[in-house]
Design a protein around this motif. Structure first.
Motif: not given
Length: 139
Positions: A51-55, A82-91
């Protein structure tokens, strides 16, 4: 006595074969082992992320940012992506203990397994990329 020498010789030959096989392990296998030990906790064994880490698997971000992959692995990245349309901000923390060869093996594994660009990179490619990325990423 001859049987004992033969047995010792066969054991020695077997050890040489095992050592040679280990030394000849493919870069993809080395990259997979590195991925599983360093990256899978956050990105998953199959690269699908959490959920907080991108694929990483089928990631449009990796396609667009292949030249930055080595930089991200080495220095880390901070801020929203943004990865595959989803935003991620976890460092993501980088790992400056990795050699250029290890990063190349990791890149070859990730792109070979889940990416569209299967072009292999080598340690010289990684070093060139690392020399051009410091100002782009937060350390």
């Amino acid at each position: 006595m001859k049987v004992r020498i033969l047995i010792i010789g066969l054991i020695g030959f077997g050890l040489v074969i095992v050592l040679l096989a280990r030394g000849c392990e493919s870069p993809a296998n080395k990259g997979e082992a590195l991925y599983l030990s360093k990256c899978a906790n956050c990105h998953g064994d199959e690269g699908k992320g959490f959920s907080i880490y991108p694929p990483l698997a089928n990631s449009n971000y990796l396609v667009k940012n292949k030249d930055d992959f080595a930089c991200i692995v080495y220095y880390g990245i901070e801020g929203e992506i943004t990865v595959n349309g989803q935003k991620y901000s976890q460092r993501m923390l980088g790992d400056p203990t990795l050699s250029a060869t290890q990063i190349a093996n990791l890149m070859n594994y990730v792109y070979g397994k889940w990416g569209k660009d299967k072009t292999e990179v080598n340690s010289e490619d990684v070093e060139r990329r690392l020399n051009n990325c410091e100002s782009k990423l937060v350390k």
